[in-house]
Design a protein around this motif. Structure first.
Motif, PDB file in Angstrom:
ATOM      1  N   LEU A 123      58.124  53.488  94.394  1.00 54.54           N
ATOM      2  CA  LEU A 123      57.452  52.786  95.486  1.00 54.54           C
ATOM      3  C   LEU A 123      58.413  51.851  96.197  1.00 54.54           C
ATOM      4  CD1 LEU A 123      54.223  51.783  93.516  1.00 54.54           C
ATOM      5  CD2 LEU A 123      54.506  53.764  95.035  1.00 54.54           C
ATOM      6  N   ASN A 124      57.993  51.422  97.396  1.00 56.93           N
ATOM      7  CA  ASN A 124      58.767  50.422  98.124  1.00 56.93           C
ATOM      8  C   ASN A 124      58.985  49.192  97.251  1.00 56.93           C
ATOM      9  OD1 ASN A 124      59.231  51.289 100.981  1.00 56.93           O
ATOM     10  ND2 ASN A 124      59.151  49.083 101.307  1.00 56.93           N
ATOM     11  N   ALA A 125      57.948  48.792  96.526  1.00 55.36           N
ATOM     12  CA  ALA A 125      58.019  47.577  95.717  1.00 55.36           C
ATOM     13  C   ALA A 125      59.084  47.696  94.632  1.00 55.36           C
ATOM     14  CB  ALA A 125      56.656  47.296  95.089  1.00 55.36           C
ATOM     15  N   ASP A 126      59.268  48.892  94.085  1.00 58.69           N
ATOM     16  CA  ASP A 126      60.301  49.089  93.065  1.00 58.69           C
ATOM     17  C   ASP A 126      61.682  48.795  93.636  1.00 58.69           C
ATOM     18  OD1 ASP A 126      58.415  50.029  91.124  1.00 58.69           O
ATOM     19  OD2 ASP A 126      58.459  52.001  92.074  1.00 58.69           O
ATOM     20  N   ALA A 127      61.927  49.347  94.806  1.00 58.81           N
ATOM     21  CA  ALA A 127      63.236  49.156  95.429  1.00 58.81           C
ATOM     22  C   ALA A 127      63.446  47.694  95.835  1.00 58.81           C
ATOM     23  CB  ALA A 127      63.375  50.072  96.639  1.00 58.81           C
ATOM     24  N   LEU A 128      62.394  47.055  96.345  1.00 59.17           N
ATOM     25  CA  LEU A 128      62.516  45.651  96.749  1.00 59.17           C
ATOM     26  C   LEU A 128      62.813  44.756  95.553  1.00 59.17           C
ATOM     27  CD1 LEU A 128      59.546  45.441  99.298  1.00 59.17           C
ATOM     28  CD2 LEU A 128      62.004  45.478  99.831  1.00 59.17           C
ATOM     29  N   LYS A 129      62.174  45.053  94.437  1.00 60.78           N
ATOM     30  CA  LYS A 129      62.393  44.253  93.230  1.00 60.78           C
ATOM     31  C   LYS A 129      63.826  44.409  92.727  1.00 60.78           C
ATOM     32  CE  LYS A 129      60.538  43.409  88.595  1.00 60.78           C
ATOM     33  NZ  LYS A 129      59.492  43.824  87.608  1.00 60.78           N
ATOM     34  N   ILE A 130      64.324  45.641  92.721  1.00 64.00           N
ATOM     35  CA  ILE A 130      65.698  45.885  92.286  1.00 64.00           C
ATOM     36  C   ILE A 130      66.673  45.199  93.228  1.00 64.00           C
ATOM     37  CG2 ILE A 130      67.466  47.641  91.910  1.00 64.00           C
ATOM     38  CD1 ILE A 130      65.360  47.630  89.763  1.00 64.00           C
ATOM     39  N   ALA A 131      66.409  45.281  94.529  1.00 62.38           N
ATOM     40  CA  ALA A 131      67.311  44.698  95.524  1.00 62.38           C
ATOM     41  C   ALA A 131      67.476  43.197  95.320  1.00 62.38           C
ATOM     42  CB  ALA A 131      66.801  44.994  96.928  1.00 62.38           C
ATOM     43  N   LYS A 132      66.387  42.524  94.914  1.00 59.86           N
ATOM     44  CA  LYS A 132      66.462  41.077  94.702  1.00 59.86           C
ATOM     45  C   LYS A 132      67.376  40.711  93.535  1.00 59.86           C
ATOM     46  CE  LYS A 132      61.905  39.885  96.572  1.00 59.86           C
ATOM     47  NZ  LYS A 132      60.548  39.347  96.258  1.00 59.86           N
ATOM     48  N   SER A 133      67.567  41.635  92.608  1.00 59.06           N
ATOM     49  CA  SER A 133      68.385  41.343  91.429  1.00 59.06           C
ATOM     50  C   SER A 133      69.867  41.662  91.629  1.00 59.06           C
ATOM     51  CB  SER A 133      67.869  42.146  90.224  1.00 59.06           C
ATOM     52  OG  SER A 133      68.084  43.543  90.416  1.00 59.06           O
ATOM     53  N   VAL A 134      70.185  42.215  92.783  1.00 54.81           N
ATOM     54  CA  VAL A 134      71.567  42.629  93.056  1.00 54.81           C
ATOM     55  C   VAL A 134      72.226  41.640  94.014  1.00 54.81           C
ATOM     56  CG1 VAL A 134      73.034  44.460  94.003  1.00 54.81           C
ATOM     57  CG2 VAL A 134      70.980  45.051  92.690  1.00 54.81           C
ATOM     58  N   ARG A 174      56.046  58.371  87.272  1.00 59.35           N
ATOM     59  CA  ARG A 174      55.317  58.193  88.532  1.00 59.35           C
ATOM     60  C   ARG A 174      56.293  58.209  89.703  1.00 59.35           C
ATOM     61  NH1 ARG A 174      56.344  53.251  90.567  1.00 59.35           N
ATOM     62  NH2 ARG A 174      56.968  51.566  89.129  1.00 59.35           N
ATOM     63  N   GLU A 175      55.770  58.265  90.908  1.00 61.63           N
ATOM     64  CA  GLU A 175      56.604  58.263  92.101  1.00 61.63           C
ATOM     65  C   GLU A 175      57.121  56.838  92.394  1.00 61.63           C
ATOM     66  OE1 GLU A 175      57.775  60.758  94.423  1.00 61.63           O
ATOM     67  OE2 GLU A 175      57.411  61.694  92.474  1.00 61.63           O
ATOM     68  N   TRP A 179      68.409  52.433  94.986  1.00 62.68           N
ATOM     69  CA  TRP A 179      67.420  53.506  95.016  1.00 62.68           C
ATOM     70  C   TRP A 179      67.367  54.253  93.681  1.00 62.68           C
ATOM     71  CZ3 TRP A 179      63.096  55.180  96.396  1.00 62.68           C
ATOM     72  CH2 TRP A 179      62.763  56.521  96.442  1.00 62.68           C
ATOM     73  N   LEU A 180      68.545  54.539  93.095  1.00 59.16           N
ATOM     74  CA  LEU A 180      68.579  55.247  91.817  1.00 59.16           C
ATOM     75  C   LEU A 180      67.951  54.409  90.703  1.00 59.16           C
ATOM     76  CD1 LEU A 180      72.124  56.885  91.948  1.00 59.16           C
ATOM     77  CD2 LEU A 180      69.901  57.997  92.258  1.00 59.16           C
ATOM     78  N   LYS A 181      68.180  53.109  90.737  1.00 66.41           N
ATOM     79  CA  LYS A 181      67.564  52.240  89.727  1.00 66.41           C
ATOM     80  C   LYS A 181      66.055  52.172  89.918  1.00 66.41           C
ATOM     81  CE  LYS A 181      71.620  49.306  88.887  1.00 66.41           C
ATOM     82  NZ  LYS A 181      72.207  47.947  89.027  1.00 66.41           N
ATOM     83  N   ALA A 182      65.607  52.147  91.186  1.00 64.51           N
ATOM     84  CA  ALA A 182      64.162  52.155  91.451  1.00 64.51           C
ATOM     85  C   ALA A 182      63.528  53.441  90.948  1.00 64.51           C
ATOM     86  CB  ALA A 182      63.916  51.981  92.952  1.00 64.51           C
ATOM     87  N   MET A 183      64.196  54.563  91.139  1.00 68.67           N
ATOM     88  CA  MET A 183      63.691  55.829  90.628  1.00 68.67           C
ATOM     89  C   MET A 183      63.660  55.834  89.098  1.00 68.67           C
ATOM     90  SD  MET A 183      65.381  58.750  93.108  1.00 68.67           S
ATOM     91  CE  MET A 183      64.496  60.028  92.217  1.00 68.67           C
ATOM     92  N   THR A 184      64.661  55.207  88.485  1.00 71.29           N
ATOM     93  CA  THR A 184      64.702  55.133  87.022  1.00 71.29           C
ATOM     94  C   THR A 184      63.515  54.348  86.485  1.00 71.29           C
ATOM     95  OG1 THR A 184      67.126  55.261  87.052  1.00 71.29           O
ATOM     96  CG2 THR A 184      66.083  54.423  85.044  1.00 71.29           C
TER      97      THR A 184
END
Length: 497
Positions: free
Chosen positions: A446-457, A443-444, A430-435
């Protein structure tokens, strides 16, 4: 304590070592001991030499040097107490002449109704003197003694505690008389009254100075923990057991707990939340800090730790990373002269016999290596990687924590994308998605930001797969699951707490 020291003196003990930071309080106590025993008191320091406590005059000139002092001490008449201040610093120098002279005086004093009493903030006792000097741990002031200090400060400033005496004394418990006096005075300067919050803040700073303990008050509550509903419900049922009403009813302090299981799953958060559950201070010890390199240092550290915890009680006593305390116990006799075993046995005895008004909480990743007697004294909880429902709850908590509305996110989708993640990993996603969102013109997220980060972890369930499986097998039938089965909790429904 006064009667205890008097009994040692009357019994003919030639040497006592009182371990405390409160030299002034011990000095006053020694005058009372001299009165009830009808012995003569001769204080010594390296600045004044040997003086007569009754007259305040120097008894012997040119005795500021410790060697000269021990030489002249032969002339003290029977029924005399030689009270040595700061002498532990001299013993730290490992001077064989000093050691020899002290042993000679102890032998002489044993045969002639004389006693040497050393006061020092830390125990310095060479092996040559261990059997000849009795160590006394000087307890921190109790509530009556703290009340006396509070009254003196109040009288000097012409104010009253305003009916908050119990809260003030609770906040000051665990401080020396001088520390309490300073905290009371600072509270008056800052708030124009005795404010328990100011006093508690100063106590937290003072306790941290020991380098062994810290008092934690970071506002963590059970609501900050996603999942672990069974464990949270259990804690909730115990919430009133430290109240005066529970004592009058006949209920003892609740049994301590051990949180063990996968890393990053909320064990530490549960320990921190106990402060809010019970409304009592939380004292944290990192287990590995107990052990020191000097002979006897580890045992002394534990004595100091436990005396502070008892003085602060009622409190939660959190021993973090307890594996660091017990990992070497089995080979202790070969590797550290048995120090680990001795410390562990002392801890177990204190938990068994001296734990009233203390709620011990242990956190560990593995149960292996923890002694069976420790496990037997605690309720053991197994903390697992979060399931789908718990991950939704964790996502909701972290989104709200950063000032966003969870309703704007697809929590079930985020939870599915982080299957096998620990709660700590979800927070980092979540913190990386916010970054990412912040770097794109703030900008605010999004769900897509968090999903993209999650795939890389790579989730914890894969990076620690073998260790996780071994841990699960070891905990099977040895611990109570902290989480309810997936089918027992539907999204949006919680166990009653």
């Amino acid at each position: 304590m006064k009667d205890k020291i008097a009994k040692y003196i009357r019994a003919g003990y030639p040497g006592l070592f009182i371990v405390t930071h409160e030299e002034q309080r011990v000095s006053a106590l020694m005058k009372e001991v001299a009165e009830i025993t009808e012995w003569n008191l001769f204080p010594w320091s390296c600045t004044e030499g040997i003086t007569n406590a009754e007259t305040g005059e120097k008894e012997y000139p040119d005795t500021e040097n410790p060697i000269a002092m021990l030489d002249k001490a032969q002339e003290l008449k029977p029924n005399s107490i030689l009270f040595l201040r700061d002498f532990h610093i001299m013993m730290d120098e490992k001077n064989p002449v000093l050691y020899r002279m002290l042993r000679d005086r102890l032998a002489e004093f044993k045969a002639s109704s004389r006693t040497i009493i050393i006061v020092g903030c830390r125990l310095v006792l060479p092996p040559e003197l261990e059997k000849e000097i009795t160590v006394i741990d000087f307890a921190l002031p109790d509530r009556n003694q703290l009340l006396e200090v509070l009254t003196n400060v109040a009288d000097n400033n012409d104010i009253k505690p305003n009916g908050h005496t119990d809260a003030i004394l609770d906040a000051a418990s665990g401080l020396t008389t001088i520390e309490a006096e300073n905290a009371f005075a600072l509270s008056f300067v800052e708030a124009k009254e005795f404010d328990p919050d100011v006093i508690a803040r100063e106590k937290a700073v003072t306790v941290r100075k020991s380098g062994l303990l810290e008092i934690i008050d970071d506002g963590t509550t059970l609501a900050d923990i996603g999942g672990l509903e069974i464990l949270k419900a259990d804690l909730h049922t115990k919430r009133n057991l430290f109240s005066k009403e529970a004592r009058k009813y006949g209920l003892p302090s609740p049994r301590g707990q051990l949180y063990v299981g996968q890393p990053g799953t909320g064990k530490s958060l549960c320990a921190r939340a106990c402060h809010a559950v019970f409304g009592i201070p939380l004292v944290r010890l990192e287990a590995g800090r107990i052990f020191g390199s000097m002979v006897g240092e580890s045992e002394r550290n534990w004595r100091m730790i436990w005396s502070i915890v008892q003085a602060v009680s009622p409190c939660v006593f959190w021993i973090d990373e307890v594996e660091g305390l017990t990992s070497g116990a089995e080979s202790s006799g070969k590797t550290d002269g048995g120090t680990t075993n001795r410390v562990v046995k002392t801890i177990l005895q204190d938990l068994q016999y001296n734990c009233e008004n203390i709620f011990p909480v242990f956190t560990a990743n593995d149960i292996d290596g923890l002694p069976d007697p420790l496990i037997d004294r605690l309720d053991v909880w197994s903390v697992e990687l979060p399931n789908q429902t718990e991950r939704e709850s964790i996502w909701k908590i972290h989104i709200e924590k950063r000032g966003r509305k969870p309703a704007k996110f697809d929590l079930p989708e985020l939870a599915r994308a982080t299957d096998g993640f620990s709660g700590r990993q979800i927070e980092q996603v979540w913190l990386k998605a916010m970054t990412v969102a912040f770097n794109e013109k703030a900008r605010e997220p999004l769900n897509a930001d968090a999903l993209k980060i999650a795939k890389s972890v790579v989730p914890t369930s894969k990076t620690m797969a073998d260790a996780i499986e071994r841990r699960r097998k070891r905990l099977e039938n040895r611990a109570t699951p902290a989480s309810a089965p997936e089918a027992a909790i539907k999204p949006g429904r919680k166990l009653s707490i």
